[in-house]
Write an enzyme that holds these catalytic residues in place. Structure first.
Site, PDB file in Angstrom:
ATOM      1  N   ILE A  13     -57.012   5.235-101.526  1.00  0.00           N
ATOM      2  CA  ILE A  13     -57.286   6.347-100.614  1.00  0.00           C
ATOM      3  C   ILE A  13     -57.232   7.680-101.360  1.00  0.00           C
ATOM      4  CG2 ILE A  13     -56.504   7.560 -98.544  1.00  0.00           C
ATOM      5  CD1 ILE A  13     -57.910   4.841 -98.046  1.00  0.00           C
TER       6      ILE A  13
ATOM      7  N   SER B 290     -51.371   9.575 -95.163  1.00  0.00           N
ATOM      8  CA  SER B 290     -52.572   8.741 -95.007  1.00  0.00           C
ATOM      9  C   SER B 290     -52.186   7.323 -94.579  1.00  0.00           C
ATOM     10  CB  SER B 290     -53.361   8.688 -96.323  1.00  0.00           C
ATOM     11  OG  SER B 290     -52.687   7.884 -97.275  1.00  0.00           O
TER      12      SER B 290
ATOM     13  N   CYS C  68     -56.625   3.455 -90.513  1.00  0.00           N
ATOM     14  CA  CYS C  68     -58.082   3.313 -90.452  1.00  0.00           C
ATOM     15  C   CYS C  68     -58.496   2.586 -89.179  1.00  0.00           C
ATOM     16  CB  CYS C  68     -58.598   2.588 -91.696  1.00  0.00           C
ATOM     17  SG  CYS C  68     -57.776   1.004 -92.031  1.00  0.00           S
TER      18      CYS C  68
ATOM     19  N   HIS D  42     -60.207  -7.633 -90.958  1.00  0.00           N
ATOM     20  CA  HIS D  42     -59.936  -6.554 -91.904  1.00  0.00           C
ATOM     21  C   HIS D  42     -60.104  -6.995 -93.353  1.00  0.00           C
ATOM     22  CE1 HIS D  42     -58.063  -3.037 -93.683  1.00  0.00           C
ATOM     23  NE2 HIS D  42     -57.945  -2.489 -92.499  1.00  0.00           N
TER      24      HIS D  42
ATOM     25  N   THR E 106     -56.550  -5.383 -98.770  1.00  0.00           N
ATOM     26  CA  THR E 106     -56.017  -4.103 -99.218  1.00  0.00           C
ATOM     27  C   THR E 106     -55.055  -4.339-100.379  1.00  0.00           C
ATOM     28  OG1 THR E 106     -54.207  -4.179 -97.601  1.00  0.00           O
ATOM     29  CG2 THR E 106     -56.225  -3.021 -96.941  1.00  0.00           C
TER      30      THR E 106
END
Length: 348
Positions: free
Chosen positions: A19, A127, A158, A185, A188
């Site tokens: 990010i 974030s 998100c 998803h 990550t």
């Protein structure tokens, strides 16, 4: 004062991971903001420049990238590099940093993120969803509630950024009685490439190989919608399924509505909302037969897939909405900073 109000917002980034780097990329394309400093104790400037230029998911940076002993330079713009482990020691104030993007994933409470203020930063935007009651703001949903008093805020997750605008539109048009969300998803950074002990050791499934499994996971994204849009508080919850794709995720919202509506009525309401000034660039609408990769590098928060959903009856429907969980989110974080600055600079 007028010159200050029209000058780019000065941004610092703490944590130059997925990010952090994409916020930096998005900032380079946004004339309203300027990244002036990056802090990351785990990467030297040459490594930061390399990872900024080369990306396995998004296009290679089409511009100049260079570095020095304590800076990186992108398209001729010099960005100071710090390597402090303690946020309180980062000298943001020497560069007049207004907003810090806190993207390490470590400092996710007001107490922890407030350490940036000691170094001279004026505000901090986390974030990630906060681990405490730090106020969350989602563009297109509740950003106008920001009044300038909070020094630390969260850009939520998100998935919340995808779900909340959609849920708000549906609730305002038809009334949400209750709903369950599943987000399919992408992987990550906290997942593992081969089986091993999961980060933190509590979620055993999260330690399984991300490359070869569909992995059920918990998510607070649906419940968080109730915090940014209280009308659905207690009416939504959900789960995640982590799948072996590098980017782009999709929300599946199955919802019971109060006022009867055909699926065509629901599509029309979402399409109309997506064209309003409040949601333009945030909520999208498509009737094309799309797949996930079609949304890589899409900067919108939520793109409703009209032909993927369905209704069982006029009070029960399944709605599908896509999001680039990296790029869309990074752009919204900057949009939030810009929005906050209109309030903060006016009261300065």
């Amino acid at each position: 004062k007028m010159a200050a109000e029209s000058s780019p917002i000065r941004i610092g980034i703490n944590g130059f991971g997925r990010i952090g780097r994409l916020v930096c990329r998005a900032a380079m394309m946004n004339p309203l903001v300027q990244v002036v400093a990056v802090n990351d104790p785990f990467m030297t400037p040459d490594y930061q420049a390399y990872l900024f230029r080369h990306d396995s998911t998004h296009p290679m940076w089409n511009g100049d990238v260079s570095h020095g002993d304590d800076f990186i330079e992108i398209n001729g713009q010099r960005i100071q590099v710090f390597a402090e482990r303690d946020p309180a020691q980062i000298p943001w104030g020497t560069l007049n940093v207004e907003y810090v993007c806190e993207s390490t994933g470590v400092f996710t409470t007001t107490e922890k993120a407030s350490a940036h203020l000691a170094g001279g930063a004026r505000k901090v935007v986390i974030s990630a969803p906060p681990k405490d009651d730090t106020p969350m703001y989602v563009m297109g949903v509740n950003q106008n509630e920001y009044d300038g008093t909070a020094h630390v805020v969260s850009n939520a997750s998100c998935t919340t950024n995808c779900l909340a605008p959609l849920a708000k539109v549906i609730d305002e048009a038809f009334g949400i009685v209750e709903g369950l969300m599943t987000t399919i998803h992408a992987v990550t950074a906290n997942q593992l490439t081969v089986d091993g002990p999961s980060r933190g050791g509590k979620d055993w499934r999260a330690g399984r190989c991300a490359l070869s499994n569909i992995i059920p996971a918990s998510t607070g994204a649906a419940r968080a919608v109730g915090k940014v849009y209280p009308a659905v508080q207690g009416k939504l919850t959900g789960i995640a399924m982590r799948v072996p794709t590098p980017d782009v995720s999709v929300v599946d919202l199955t919802v019971r509505i109060e006022r009867p509506a055909s699926y065509d009525d629901i599509k029309a309401a979402i399409r109309a909302a997506s064209e309003t000034p409040e949601l333009q660039g945030i909520l999208g609408y498509t009737e094309d037969p799309v797949v996930s990769q079609d949304f890589c590098d899409d900067s919108r928060s939520s793109i409703f897939d009209a032909t993927a959903g369905m209704s069982l009856n006029d009070n029960f429907c399944k709605l599908v909405s896509w999001y680039d969980n990296e790029w869309g989110y990074s752009n919204r974080l900057l949009d939030l900073c810009v929005h906050m600055s209109t309030t903060d600079r006016a009261s300065a």
